[in-house]
Write an enzyme that holds these catalytic residues in place. Structure first.
Site, PDB file in Angstrom:
ATOM      1  N   ASP A  32       0.841  -1.195   0.000  1.00  0.00           N
ATOM      2  CA  ASP A  32       0.000   0.000   0.000  1.00  0.00           C
ATOM      3  C   ASP A  32       0.875   1.244   0.000  1.00  0.00           C
ATOM      4  OD1 ASP A  32      -2.026  -1.758   0.143  1.00  0.00           O
ATOM      5  OD2 ASP A  32      -2.833  -1.080   2.073  1.00  0.00           O
ATOM      6  N   TYR A  35       2.250   1.927  -3.359  1.00  0.00           N
ATOM      7  CA  TYR A  35       1.152   2.418  -4.202  1.00  0.00           C
ATOM      8  C   TYR A  35       0.908   3.902  -3.899  1.00  0.00           C
ATOM      9  CZ  TYR A  35      -3.552   3.001  -6.075  1.00  0.00           C
ATOM     10  OH  TYR A  35      -4.654   3.458  -6.768  1.00  0.00           O
ATOM     11  N   ASP A  36       0.823   4.229  -2.602  1.00  0.00           N
ATOM     12  CA  ASP A  36       0.573   5.618  -2.202  1.00  0.00           C
ATOM     13  C   ASP A  36       1.667   6.543  -2.717  1.00  0.00           C
ATOM     14  OD1 ASP A  36      -1.729   4.896  -0.989  1.00  0.00           O
ATOM     15  OD2 ASP A  36      -0.884   4.813   1.041  1.00  0.00           O
ATOM     16  N   GLU A 112     -24.927 -16.808 -10.245  1.00  0.00           N
ATOM     17  CA  GLU A 112     -24.008 -15.847  -9.610  1.00  0.00           C
ATOM     18  C   GLU A 112     -24.472 -15.519  -8.200  1.00  0.00           C
ATOM     19  OE1 GLU A 112     -23.994 -12.441 -12.213  1.00  0.00           O
ATOM     20  OE2 GLU A 112     -23.552 -13.683 -13.959  1.00  0.00           O
ATOM     21  N   LYS A 114     -25.753 -13.093  -5.423  1.00  0.00           N
ATOM     22  CA  LYS A 114     -26.492 -11.837  -5.450  1.00  0.00           C
ATOM     23  C   LYS A 114     -25.870 -10.929  -4.384  1.00  0.00           C
ATOM     24  CE  LYS A 114     -31.268 -10.165  -5.598  1.00  0.00           C
ATOM     25  NZ  LYS A 114     -31.102  -9.020  -4.743  1.00  0.00           N
ATOM     26  N   ASP A 116     -25.282  -8.005  -1.992  1.00  0.00           N
ATOM     27  CA  ASP A 116     -26.254  -7.138  -1.321  1.00  0.00           C
ATOM     28  C   ASP A 116     -25.684  -5.734  -1.180  1.00  0.00           C
ATOM     29  OD1 ASP A 116     -28.540  -6.390  -0.128  1.00  0.00           O
ATOM     30  OD2 ASP A 116     -28.159  -7.386   1.787  1.00  0.00           O
ATOM     31  N   ARG A 135     -29.361   3.207  -9.630  1.00  0.00           N
ATOM     32  CA  ARG A 135     -30.468   2.574 -10.337  1.00  0.00           C
ATOM     33  C   ARG A 135     -31.699   3.484 -10.347  1.00  0.00           C
ATOM     34  NH1 ARG A 135     -34.935  -0.511  -9.127  1.00  0.00           N
ATOM     35  NH2 ARG A 135     -35.569  -1.842 -10.845  1.00  0.00           N
ATOM     36  N   GLU A 172     -22.801  -3.943  -8.937  1.00  0.00           N
ATOM     37  CA  GLU A 172     -23.219  -3.684  -7.568  1.00  0.00           C
ATOM     38  C   GLU A 172     -22.061  -3.047  -6.811  1.00  0.00           C
ATOM     39  OE1 GLU A 172     -26.277  -4.736  -7.361  1.00  0.00           O
ATOM     40  OE2 GLU A 172     -26.778  -4.771  -5.232  1.00  0.00           O
ATOM     41  N   TYR A 224     -21.527  -7.131 -13.370  1.00  0.00           N
ATOM     42  CA  TYR A 224     -22.133  -8.402 -13.770  1.00  0.00           C
ATOM     43  C   TYR A 224     -23.017  -8.329 -15.016  1.00  0.00           C
ATOM     44  CZ  TYR A 224     -25.613  -6.300 -10.698  1.00  0.00           C
ATOM     45  OH  TYR A 224     -26.456  -5.421 -10.096  1.00  0.00           O
ATOM     46  N   LYS A 288     -29.271 -16.908 -14.274  1.00  0.00           N
ATOM     47  CA  LYS A 288     -29.505 -16.257 -15.565  1.00  0.00           C
ATOM     48  C   LYS A 288     -29.364 -17.248 -16.713  1.00  0.00           C
ATOM     49  CE  LYS A 288     -27.136 -12.246 -13.657  1.00  0.00           C
ATOM     50  NZ  LYS A 288     -26.055 -11.272 -13.741  1.00  0.00           N
ATOM     51  N   LYS A 312     -33.586 -16.225  -3.092  1.00  0.00           N
ATOM     52  CA  LYS A 312     -33.224 -15.482  -1.885  1.00  0.00           C
ATOM     53  C   LYS A 312     -32.925 -16.446  -0.745  1.00  0.00           C
ATOM     54  CE  LYS A 312     -34.464 -11.372  -1.435  1.00  0.00           C
ATOM     55  NZ  LYS A 312     -33.996 -10.012  -1.561  1.00  0.00           N
ATOM     56  N   CYS A 406     -42.410  10.068  31.460  1.00  0.00           N
ATOM     57  CA  CYS A 406     -41.132   9.745  30.813  1.00  0.00           C
ATOM     58  C   CYS A 406     -40.163   9.158  31.838  1.00  0.00           C
ATOM     59  CB  CYS A 406     -40.556  11.015  30.191  1.00  0.00           C
ATOM     60  SG  CYS A 406     -38.853  10.804  29.616  1.00  0.00           S
ATOM     61  N   CYS A 409     -37.309  12.061  32.347  1.00  0.00           N
ATOM     62  CA  CYS A 409     -37.533  13.394  32.926  1.00  0.00           C
ATOM     63  C   CYS A 409     -38.819  13.487  33.744  1.00  0.00           C
ATOM     64  CB  CYS A 409     -37.545  14.456  31.828  1.00  0.00           C
ATOM     65  SG  CYS A 409     -39.037  14.427  30.840  1.00  0.00           S
ATOM     66  N   CYS A 424     -42.732  11.598  24.892  1.00  0.00           N
ATOM     67  CA  CYS A 424     -42.483  12.350  26.121  1.00  0.00           C
ATOM     68  C   CYS A 424     -42.760  13.810  25.823  1.00  0.00           C
ATOM     69  CB  CYS A 424     -41.028  12.155  26.552  1.00  0.00           C
ATOM     70  SG  CYS A 424     -40.387  13.508  27.558  1.00  0.00           S
ATOM     71  N   CYS A 429     -36.448  17.556  28.695  1.00  0.00           N
ATOM     72  CA  CYS A 429     -36.059  16.169  28.955  1.00  0.00           C
ATOM     73  C   CYS A 429     -34.597  15.992  28.502  1.00  0.00           C
ATOM     74  CB  CYS A 429     -36.969  15.244  28.166  1.00  0.00           C
ATOM     75  SG  CYS A 429     -36.479  13.523  28.236  1.00  0.00           S
TER      76      CYS A 429
HETATM   77  S1  IVH Z   1     -28.509  -9.237 -12.759  1.00  0.00           S
HETATM   78  C1  IVH Z   1     -32.109  -7.823 -15.406  1.00  0.00           C
HETATM   79  N1  IVH Z   1     -26.635 -10.162 -11.171  1.00  0.00           N
HETATM   80  O1  IVH Z   1     -30.011  -7.728  -7.466  1.00  0.00           O
HETATM   81  C2  IVH Z   1     -31.150  -8.457 -14.472  1.00  0.00           C
HETATM   82  N2  IVH Z   1     -28.183  -8.580 -10.276  1.00  0.00           N
HETATM   83  O2  IVH Z   1     -31.648  -7.375 -10.009  1.00  0.00           O
HETATM   84  C3  IVH Z   1     -30.161  -7.519 -13.915  1.00  0.00           C
HETATM   85  N3  IVH Z   1     -27.734  -7.972  -7.938  1.00  0.00           N
HETATM   86  O3  IVH Z   1     -30.598  -4.644  -7.272  1.00  0.00           O
HETATM   87  C4  IVH Z   1     -29.623  -7.916 -12.617  1.00  0.00           C
HETATM   88  N4  IVH Z   1     -25.942  -9.234  -7.677  1.00  0.00           N
HETATM   89  O4  IVH Z   1     -28.312  -4.916  -8.455  1.00  0.00           O
HETATM   90  C5  IVH Z   1     -27.719  -9.345 -11.278  1.00  0.00           C
HETATM   91  N5  IVH Z   1     -24.906 -11.026  -9.924  1.00  0.00           N
HETATM   92  C6  IVH Z   1     -25.954 -10.218 -10.021  1.00  0.00           C
HETATM   93  C7  IVH Z   1     -26.403  -9.436  -8.941  1.00  0.00           C
HETATM   94  C8  IVH Z   1     -27.535  -8.621  -9.112  1.00  0.00           C
HETATM   95  C9  IVH Z   1     -26.757  -8.370  -7.099  1.00  0.00           C
HETATM   96  C10 IVH Z   1     -28.816  -7.043  -7.577  1.00  0.00           C
HETATM   97  C11 IVH Z   1     -29.124  -5.986  -8.592  1.00  0.00           C
HETATM   98  C12 IVH Z   1     -30.550  -5.605  -8.276  1.00  0.00           C
HETATM   99  C13 IVH Z   1     -31.102  -6.860  -7.719  1.00  0.00           C
HETATM  100  C14 IVH Z   1     -32.061  -7.485  -8.694  1.00  0.00           C
END
Ligand code: IVH
Length: 666
Positions: A32, A35-36, A112, A114, A116, A135, A172, A224, A288, A312, A406, A409, A424, A429
């Site tokens: 690091d 790099y810096d 893939e 997902k 968060d 988005r 993401e 992605y 997909k 999910k 309360c 107080c 309250c 307070c």
């Molecule tokens: S594909 C039309 N791939 O999940 C399909 N979405 O889409 C486009 N998300 O908020 C989405 N990881 O941002 C896709 N590997 C992944 C993902 C992903 C997270 C999120 C995406 C969206 C939600 C539903």
């Protein structure tokens, strides 16, 4: 080429290479520190020779100048939502529909993680990152380009000699768990509220107006998908991911191609537990159809594509005992019941507290003190109580009764108009006051450095601070007498307090914490009224008519000003020398471009992308991303492309940079 130009160009390439090694491959080749050092050398060179700096220099990653607000940009292709499934049988149902839609063709799936985080879209024109957008509602989102440039792994330039004319990359942005934990620790120290989870803190970070603050949040990216593209073609998700990787984007390495739904199900389930070992949050898997021609054939429903589905993960739950309920007093007096739980392990952390929200929630769920309760964490760091288990009751459990006064107080407690919350009514307070001081001093408000939670406790408990204005009456001796406050830290705090005086109306309003007036609303109000005086005098109709305010807020604002304590507070703050107005550019109203919608395309001579947008904002014009009938002007620079054609088609007035300068009056 002059030596310094050569050196700068070498540094750019070198830094970008190390960025890729670090963010993409997770295989850094230098420390690091090294790099810096490279980055610092480039920063210094750009300082010395300003002509070297440009919008895609890696020095941009540390964050450029703060901006006034976000412009809305339209996505080239909409960012669609996807359907959710929660069980193997629903996944099989999805596969059946896909197979039916494809007739004799068999699908192969890319599965893939997902991630968060927050979905974003990045626009590359001729290989250069020109915009980054949230988005939003799927059609249009906020232009957060300057912040996205600070996100680890976002290429400022595509890693190719032969870039496509246009590439819209979807991905993401997320915050790694370790960074999230560090951020919250820091926030507690500074007396700020904790973020609920990494997703929320990512969303909050992308909306920061100062890119340097966003850079400090250390966000990351996984790409992605591709949206619009020109001058390039892909046939499958496999190719998409490979291309994204080759262009320099971090692509999650856990994508797996599978040919049968049974394998998909088994694979998804295998991640149920494994996901907790990842350094970032995931809330499911995305399945997909791999082949893009097959996707085309399947098409989309009104809501989402037929070729993709999310699986999910089930929320994590645990059973434990509710030991007792404590009341937390908010800054406006709202009493929030908080459950103290027998500590229990849940999704990798020990949980001992959970919010119970309000009385309605307690009653509908029939939650009693002493009950065995089911606690859940659905991607949220703050757990909540799903239900009680009445069958496990011994008879000793007691329904919780809100006190009449309360707990802090002793003032009367009343139920608010809508009936869900107890409040309250105490005007002095200390619990409310402490919260109010915290919010006032918070970074998004008056940003009083060094005024953290512990000091606030002491200031209020010792009676030194009885109203927000008392903060400005504090002296060195008083502070130095507090626990754990030496002379130096007292001086630092006084400096912080003095610096807060000039924040301006928007932040002051955020800090005062009027009900229904958060950061964004405060900003709208400050821009509209410019001065506290004008704002205080606005009547309810006038307020309600402002876009984004409406009758409820208007009434609440008027109510606040009608209160004499609040009037006195404003007076005292003014006497203390607090800036009571907002410095909004005075050019705006008089400019010929005020209120006009302008689209910029091509390369300009005098301005980079963000510079022209700032200029337009200062002129009171609205920068828009796409040409429509409502566009007033298209500002066309060199190499203007499809937007220019569209503007011609629609008869939108096209102006050159020179004409723009004339209109702008410069
Ligand atoms: S594909 C039309 N791939 O999940 C399909 N979405 O889409 C486009 N998300 O908020 C989405 N990881 O941002 C896709 N590997 C992944 C993902 C992903 C997270 C999120 C995406 C969206 C939600 C539903």
């Amino acid at each position: 080429m002059a030596d310094h130009v050569k050196r700068a160009s070498w540094l750019c390439e070198e830094i970008e290479k190390h960025n890729r090694l670090y963010y993409q491959e997770a295989k850094p080749e230098i420390s690091d520190k090294e790099y810096d050092k490279l980055l610092k050398e480039l920063v210094d060179l750009e300082k010395k020779y300003p002509e070297l700096a440009n919008a895609n220099s890696p020095t941009q990653r540390v964050g450029g100048a703060p901006i006034d607000g976000f412009v809305t940009l339209k996505h080239r292709l909409p960012m669609l939502s996807i359907d959710n499934t929660y069980s193997p049988s629903e996944l099989k149902e999805f596969d059946k529909k896909v197979c039916k839609g494809l007739g004799n063709d068999k699908p192969s799936y890319m599965v893939e993680l997902k991630i968060d985080g927050v979905a974003i879209s990045l626009i590359y024109e001729n290989g250069i990152l020109t915009a980054g957008v949230t988005r939003g509602d799927g059609e249009k989102g906020d232009d957060v380009t300057q912040n996205l440039k600070t996100v680890g792994g976002v290429p400022l330039k595509l890693n190719t000699k032969n870039p496509p004319a246009l590439l819209e990359v979807r991905g993401e942005v997320y915050m790694a768990r370790a960074n999230f934990a560090r951020l919250n620790e820091q926030r507690v120290k500074e007396g700020l509220d904790k973020f609920a989870n990494p997703r929320n803190s990512t969303a909050g970070s992308l909306k920061l107006l100062d890119p340097k603050l966003c850079a400090a949040r250390k966000l990351s990216l996984f790409a992605y998908a591709i949206g619009a593209m020109e001058g390039i073609q892909v046939k499958s998700q496999t190719e998409t991911l490979k291309l994204l990787h080759d262009f320099g984007f971090p692509v999650n390495s856990n994508a797996t191609q599978l040919d049968s739904i049974e394998e998909v199900v088994a694979h998804c389930e295998s991640w149920n537990d494994k996901r907790h070992d990842l350094p970032y949050d995931t809330d499911g898997m995305v399945i997909k159809v791999n082949d893009l021609a097959q996707r085309e054939k399947l098409g989309i429903t009104t809501k989402s594509p037929r070729w993709v589905v999310a699986y999910k993960f089930a929320a994590e739950q645990a059973l434990t005992r509710l030991l007792n309920i404590e009341l937390q007093v908010g800054r406006q007096g709202t009493l929030t019941p908080v459950a103290h739980l027998d500590p229990v392990q849940l999704a990798g952390t020990t949980v001992s507290r959970a919010s119970l929200h309000n009385d309605d929630n307690l009653k509908t769920k029939d939650i009693r003190v002493g009950d065995m309760v089911v606690v859940e964490k659905a991607g949220e760091i703050i757990p909540y109580i799903v239900r009680s288990e009445p069958s496990l009751r011994t008879g000793k459990e007691k329904p919780f009764v809100f006190p009449k006064v309360c707990p802090v107080c002793g003032a009367d407690v009343v139920k608010d108009a809508k009936g869900a919350f107890y409040r309250c009514t105490g005007t002095d307070c200390v619990a409310q006051l402490k919260r109010r001081v915290r919010s006032y001093a918070a970074r998004n408000a008056m940003d009083i450095e060094n005024l953290g939670e512990e000091i606030i406790e002491q200031l209020v408990d010792t009676g030194l601070v009885k109203t927000l204005a008392d903060i400005y009456k504090l002296g060195l001796n008083q502070l130095a007498n507090l626990e754990r406050m030496g002379e130096q830290s007292s001086r630092n705090l006084l400096d912080g307090i003095a610096a807060s005086k000039s924040r301006g109306l928007a932040r002051l309003l955020t800090g005062l914490g009027l009900r229904h007036v958060g950061e964004n609303v405060a900003d709208v109000l400050a821009r509209k009224f410019i001065s506290m005086k004008a704002f205080a005098q606005a009547n309810e109709e006038e307020l309600a008519a402002i876009e984004g305010i409406g009758p409820e807020r208007a009434a609440s604002i008027r109510g606040w000003f009608a209160n004499t304590t609040n009037q006195e507070l404003i007076e005292s703050l003014e006497k203390a020398g607090i800036k009571m107005d907002e410095s909004v550019s005075t050019v705006a109203a008089s400019s010929a471009l005020a209120g006009k919608s302008i689209v910029v395309t091509g390369t300009l001579v005098k301005y980079g992308r963000e510079e022209i947008e700032r200029r337009l904002r200062d002129l009171g014009a609205k920068a828009s991303g796409s040409v429509s009938k409502k566009t007033d002007y298209l500002l066309a620079g060199e190499k203007a492309g499809s937007k220019l054609e569209k503007a011609r088609e629609l008869g939108v007035r096209i102006i050159t940079e020179e004409e723009f300068e004339k209109l702008a009056g410069s």
